[in-house]
Design a protein around this motif. Structure first.
Motif, mmCIF file in Angstrom:
data_model
loop_
_atom_site.group_PDB
_atom_site.id
_atom_site.type_symbol
_atom_site.label_atom_id
_atom_site.label_comp_id
_atom_site.label_asym_id
_atom_site.label_seq_id
_atom_site.Cartn_x
_atom_site.Cartn_y
_atom_site.Cartn_z
ATOM 1 N N GLY A 1 0.792 -1.228 0.000
ATOM 2 C CA GLY A 1 0.000 0.000 0.000
ATOM 3 C C GLY A 1 0.816 1.265 0.000
ATOM 4 O O GLY A 1 0.288 2.347 0.283
ATOM 5 N N ALA A 2 2.117 1.183 -0.318
ATOM 6 C CA ALA A 2 2.964 2.373 -0.422
ATOM 7 C C ALA A 2 3.845 2.203 -1.660
ATOM 8 O O ALA A 2 4.622 1.248 -1.745
ATOM 9 N N LYS A 3 3.729 3.111 -2.601
ATOM 10 C CA LYS A 3 4.418 2.976 -3.878
ATOM 11 C C LYS A 3 5.879 3.426 -3.772
ATOM 12 O O LYS A 3 6.176 4.519 -3.314
ATOM 13 N N ARG A 4 6.784 2.525 -4.210
ATOM 14 C CA ARG A 4 8.223 2.852 -4.257
ATOM 15 C C ARG A 4 8.791 2.168 -5.495
ATOM 16 O O ARG A 4 9.008 0.946 -5.495
ATOM 17 N N VAL A 5 9.043 2.947 -6.527
ATOM 18 C CA VAL A 5 9.550 2.377 -7.774
ATOM 19 C C VAL A 5 10.779 3.113 -8.310
ATOM 20 O O VAL A 5 11.467 2.610 -9.187
ATOM 21 N N LYS A 6 11.066 4.302 -7.786
ATOM 22 C CA LYS A 6 12.176 5.094 -8.302
ATOM 23 C C LYS A 6 13.339 5.187 -7.330
ATOM 24 O O LYS A 6 14.479 4.896 -7.668
ATOM 25 N N LEU A 7 13.053 5.614 -6.111
ATOM 26 C CA LEU A 7 14.116 5.884 -5.144
ATOM 27 C C LEU A 7 14.594 4.599 -4.455
ATOM 28 O O LEU A 7 13.826 3.664 -4.265
ATOM 29 N N ARG A 8 15.863 4.588 -4.063
ATOM 30 C CA ARG A 8 16.426 3.461 -3.304
ATOM 31 C C ARG A 8 16.124 3.682 -1.823
ATOM 32 O O ARG A 8 17.006 3.851 -1.000
ATOM 33 N N SER A 9 14.826 3.698 -1.515
ATOM 34 C CA SER A 9 14.393 4.019 -0.154
ATOM 35 C C SER A 9 14.340 2.777 0.724
ATOM 36 O O SER A 9 14.363 1.649 0.243
ATOM 37 N N VAL B 1 -1.567 1.505 9.464
ATOM 38 C CA VAL B 1 -2.191 2.182 10.598
ATOM 39 C C VAL B 1 -1.994 3.691 10.601
ATOM 40 O O VAL B 1 -2.629 4.400 11.379
ATOM 41 N N ALA B 2 -1.089 4.204 9.742
ATOM 42 C CA ALA B 2 -0.884 5.652 9.709
ATOM 43 C C ALA B 2 -0.237 6.056 8.395
ATOM 44 O O ALA B 2 0.516 5.292 7.795
ATOM 45 N N LYS B 3 -0.553 7.272 7.959
ATOM 46 C CA LYS B 3 0.141 7.894 6.831
ATOM 47 C C LYS B 3 0.125 9.402 7.059
ATOM 48 O O LYS B 3 -0.916 9.993 7.327
ATOM 49 N N TRP B 4 1.316 9.989 6.991
ATOM 50 C CA TRP B 4 1.473 11.417 7.273
ATOM 51 C C TRP B 4 2.189 12.102 6.118
ATOM 52 O O TRP B 4 3.101 11.507 5.507
ATOM 53 N N PRO B 5 1.826 13.335 5.789
ATOM 54 C CA PRO B 5 2.588 14.088 4.789
ATOM 55 C C PRO B 5 4.052 14.179 5.217
ATOM 56 O O PRO B 5 4.345 14.423 6.389
ATOM 57 N N SER B 6 4.962 13.963 4.289
ATOM 58 C CA SER B 6 6.383 13.960 4.660
ATOM 59 C C SER B 6 6.905 15.352 4.979
ATOM 60 O O SER B 6 7.943 15.487 5.635
ATOM 61 N N ASN B 7 6.202 16.374 4.500
ATOM 62 C CA ASN B 7 6.632 17.772 4.649
ATOM 63 C C ASN B 7 7.905 18.087 3.882
ATOM 64 O O ASN B 7 8.505 19.146 4.066
ATOM 65 N N HIS B 8 8.332 17.155 3.023
ATOM 66 C CA HIS B 8 9.438 17.412 2.108
ATOM 67 C C HIS B 8 8.865 17.884 0.774
ATOM 68 O O HIS B 8 7.723 17.551 0.418
ATOM 69 N N ASN B 9 9.655 18.621 0.033
ATOM 70 C CA ASN B 9 9.289 19.005 -1.325
ATOM 71 C C ASN B 9 9.718 17.872 -2.252
ATOM 72 O O ASN B 9 10.821 17.859 -2.781
ATOM 73 N N GLY B 10 8.840 16.906 -2.421
ATOM 74 C CA GLY B 10 9.183 15.672 -3.108
ATOM 75 C C GLY B 10 9.421 14.574 -2.094
ATOM 76 O O GLY B 10 9.794 14.824 -0.947
ATOM 77 N N ALA B 11 9.195 13.339 -2.486
ATOM 78 C CA ALA B 11 9.291 12.204 -1.556
ATOM 79 C C ALA B 11 10.690 12.094 -0.955
ATOM 80 O O ALA B 11 11.692 12.272 -1.665
ATOM 81 N N PRO B 12 10.791 11.782 0.346
ATOM 82 C CA PRO B 12 12.109 11.597 0.974
ATOM 83 C C PRO B 12 12.866 10.432 0.346
ATOM 84 O O PRO B 12 12.275 9.440 -0.060
ATOM 85 N N ARG B 13 14.166 10.582 0.290
ATOM 86 C CA ARG B 13 15.009 9.523 -0.256
ATOM 87 C C ARG B 13 15.361 8.500 0.819
ATOM 88 O O ARG B 13 15.596 7.329 0.524
ATOM 89 N N TRP B 14 15.410 8.915 2.073
ATOM 90 C CA TRP B 14 15.902 8.048 3.140
ATOM 91 C C TRP B 14 15.102 8.277 4.411
ATOM 92 O O TRP B 14 14.659 9.393 4.688
ATOM 93 N N ILE B 15 14.908 7.224 5.189
ATOM 94 C CA ILE B 15 14.274 7.303 6.500
ATOM 95 C C ILE B 15 15.059 6.425 7.453
ATOM 96 O O ILE B 15 15.457 5.313 7.108
ATOM 97 N N GLU B 16 15.305 6.925 8.662
ATOM 98 C CA GLU B 16 16.120 6.186 9.641
ATOM 99 C C GLU B 16 15.570 6.433 11.038
ATOM 100 O O GLU B 16 15.310 7.581 11.419
ATOM 101 N N HIS B 17 15.369 5.361 11.802
ATOM 102 C CA HIS B 17 14.770 5.465 13.136
ATOM 103 C C HIS B 17 15.819 5.288 14.222
ATOM 104 O O HIS B 17 16.756 4.497 14.077
ATOM 105 N N SER B 18 15.655 6.018 15.313
ATOM 106 C CA SER B 18 16.511 5.811 16.477
ATOM 107 C C SER B 18 16.315 4.399 17.011
ATOM 108 O O SER B 18 15.186 3.898 17.040
#
Length: 429
Positions: free
Chosen positions: A350-358, A390-407
Motif C-alpha cells: 500500500g505504499a508505492k516505491r519504484v524510483k528511489l532506493r528508499s 495504521v498511519a500515513k502522514w505528509p512527509s513535509n518534504h518538497n518531493g518524496a524523501p530519499r531516506w528514512i532512519e529510526h533511532s
C-alpha cells in the motif's frame, strides 16, 4: 577439609560457571548455531533449551568491558565533552516481538502521531542517514559530498524552544563524490562513511576542529553501503560488485566470501547489514536477491532469488532476535523473511516505491514498520504483526524523501530527501 569460606567460594564459582554455560548455549541457539549449541550443552551438562533472553551474553560482555575500562571510551579525547552514555548498551522499551505468529488476534496497534521539524539543509540531495547505537547522535550524507553530525539531546532542546541550542555539532568534507552510506563505531567516537569515490573514511568526531578522515580504505568499486560488526573490528562493504567485501578495521585486510554462488550474478549491492550479534550478515542486491552470510566464515548460507519479483531489493534489516529479515523493493512491497527457512512470513503493501532506493525500517520497539510512499509523498506505517496500514502522514518534504532512519532507543526518526532538507520526527505532545 575446606573451611566454610573456601567452600562458599567454590559453590559461588560453580554457580557462576553454570550460568556462563547457560548463556553460551542460549547465545549459540539464538544465533541459529544449533550444532555448536548441542556440543557445548552436552560437554557442560547444560539443558539445550535453557531459557535466556536473546543477546543477554552480548549485553553482559559489553557491560563488563565498560566496567573494566572504568566507563571510558577508546579514542575519545578527555578535552571533549561527549555524553557519558555514548557506546553503552541501551535497553529497548519492549521485548522483541515474535513474528513467527502468523495468525494474530486482536486489533492493530496505533503509532502515536508524530510531528517533524526541519533541522538543516545540504547543498544538494541528502542521500543517507544513520543513528549511533545509543541514539545520542545521527549523521547525514549528501550528494554535496559533505557529512553533517547532529547531537540528539541538542535537537530536543531546540525543539523545546531553546534558541541557543545548536544541534549540528560537526561537518566533514573529505570525499570527492556523493556520500552513499554511514555507520557509527559501537564504542569509539568514530563515524564511518562510504561514497561513489570508492573510498571508506573514518572520522573522529571527538575532535572539534577535525574536517578530514583519520583513516581511509580504498576500494576498487563504488562503495554503496557499509556496516560495522558489533565488535567494531570488521567492516562490510557493499559495492557495484556483486560480492560483499569484508575489511579488518585494524589491518585493512580485505576478505571475500569463499563460496559465493557463481551463477551469472552481476547485480550491485544496494545495502548490507549485520545482525545484532554479528553472527550473520545480509545483502540486498539490484539483481533482486537477498543473500545471508555466516558472520564468522563469510560463507553464503542462503540466497533468496527474486525476493521482490523482478525488481531490485533496496534495503534489508534484521530483527533484534536475528530470526527475521525485513526487506524493501522497487515492486512497492515490504516483506518479512524467516532466516532459518528463507520463507516469507509477512508482507506490507500500500505504499508505492519504484524510483528511489528508499528503506523500510522498524521503529525502536519493532511494533511498527515504516517506509515512504513516493506517489503521495507520505510516511507510511504498518502494524508489524498484523500488516495493517495504521498511519500515513505528509512527509513535509518538497518531493518524496530519499531516506528514512529510526533511532534504536526512542520514538524519533529522521527523513532526508531530494529537496536537500533533513527533518527530525518525534511524537506529538
Amino acid at each position: 577439609m575446606e573451611n566454610s569460606g573456601s567452600l562458599e567460594q567454590t559453590l559461588q564459582d560453580g554457580n557462576i560457571l553454570r550460568q556462563l554455560n547457560a548463556l553460551i548455549v542460549a547465545h549459540l541457539r539464538h544465533n541459529n548455531l544449533s550444532q555448536a549449541a548441542g556440543v557445548v550443552a552436552s560437554a557442560t551438562m547444560t539443558p539445550l533449551n535453557v531459557e535466556v533472553p536473546p543477546n543477554r551474553l552480548l549485553e553482559l560482555v559489553a557491560k563488563g568491558l565498560a566496567a573494566e575500562n572504568n566507563g571510558t571510551l577508546r579514542g575519545v579525547s578527555s578535552s571533549v565533552l561527549l555524553p557519558s552514555s555514548y557506546g553503552s548498551i541501551t535497553t529497548s522499551r519492549t521485548a522483541s516481538i515474535d513474528f513467527s505468529v502468523t495468525h494474530v488476534k486482536g486489533s492493530s496497534k496505533i503509532l502515536p502521531k508524530h510531528e517533524s521539524k526541519q533541522l538543516s539543509e545540504h547543498k544538494s540531495v541528502v542521500r543517507c542517514a544513520r543513528f549511533s547505537s545509543d541514539g545520542m547522535f545521527f549523521a547525514t550524507g549528501g550528494a554535496d559530498m559533505s557529512i553533517k553530525l547532529f547531537e540528539v539531546p541538542k535537537v530536543k532542546q531546540m525543539l523545546s524552544g531553546d534558541t541557543q541550542s545548536r544541534p549540528l555539532i560537526r561537518s566533514f568534507y573529505d570525499h570527492a563524490e556523493p556520500i552513499n552510506d554511514l555507520d557509527f563505531h559501537p564504542r569509539s567516537s568514530i563515524l564511518i562513511s562510504s561514497a561513489k569515490d570508492k573510498c571508506i573514511k573514518f572520522f573522529d568526531f571527538s575532535k572539534t576542529t577535525a574536517k578530514r578522515a583519520i583513516k581511509v580504505f580504498q576500494d576498487t568499486h563504488n562503495v554503496r553501503s557499509i556496516a560495522l560488526h558489533p565488535s567494531g573490528d570488521f567492516l562490510l562493504a557493499g559495492t557495484d560488485h556483486p560480492i560483499p567485501h569484508l575489511y579488518d578495521v585494524n589491518t585493512h585486510q580485505c576478505f571475500l566470501p569463499s563460496n559465493f554462488p557463481d551463477n551469472g550474478v552481476n547485480g550491485a549491492i544496494n545495502q548490507v547489514r549485520y545482525s545484532s550479534t554479528g553472527s550473520l550478515y545480509v545483502t540486498a542486491s539490484k539483481d533482486g536477491a537477498i543473500r545471508l552470510f555466516d558472520g564468522v566464515s563469510s560463507k553464503c548460507v542462503r540466497s533468496i532469488s527474486g525476493a521482490h519479483g523482478k525488481s531490485e531489493v533496496t534495503s534489508v534489516l534484521f530483527t533484534r532476535d536475528q530470526r527475521f529479515v525485513l526487506s524493501s523493493g522497487k515492486d512497492s512491497t515490504v516483506k518479512l523473511w524467516e532466516v532459518a527457512s528463507g520463507i516469507i512470513v509477512k508482507e506490507y503493501i500500500g505504499a508505492k516505491r519504484v524510483k528511489l532506493r528508499s528503506q523500510a525500517i522498524f521503529n525502536d520497539t519493532e511494533e511498527f514498520v515504516i517506509s515512504i510512499d513516493e506517489a503521495n509523498n507520505e510516511v507510511v506505517t504498518w502494524d508489524a504483526r498484523t500488516t495493517e496500514k495504521v498511519a500515513k502522514w505528509p512527509s513535509n518534504h518538497n518531493g518524496a524523501p530519499r531516506w528514512i532512519e529510526h533511532s534504536p532507543v526512542e520514538p524519533v526518526f529522521v527523513t532526508c530527501g531530494t529537496d536537500r532538507s533533513v527533518r527530525f520526527w518525534k511524537e506529538s505532545v
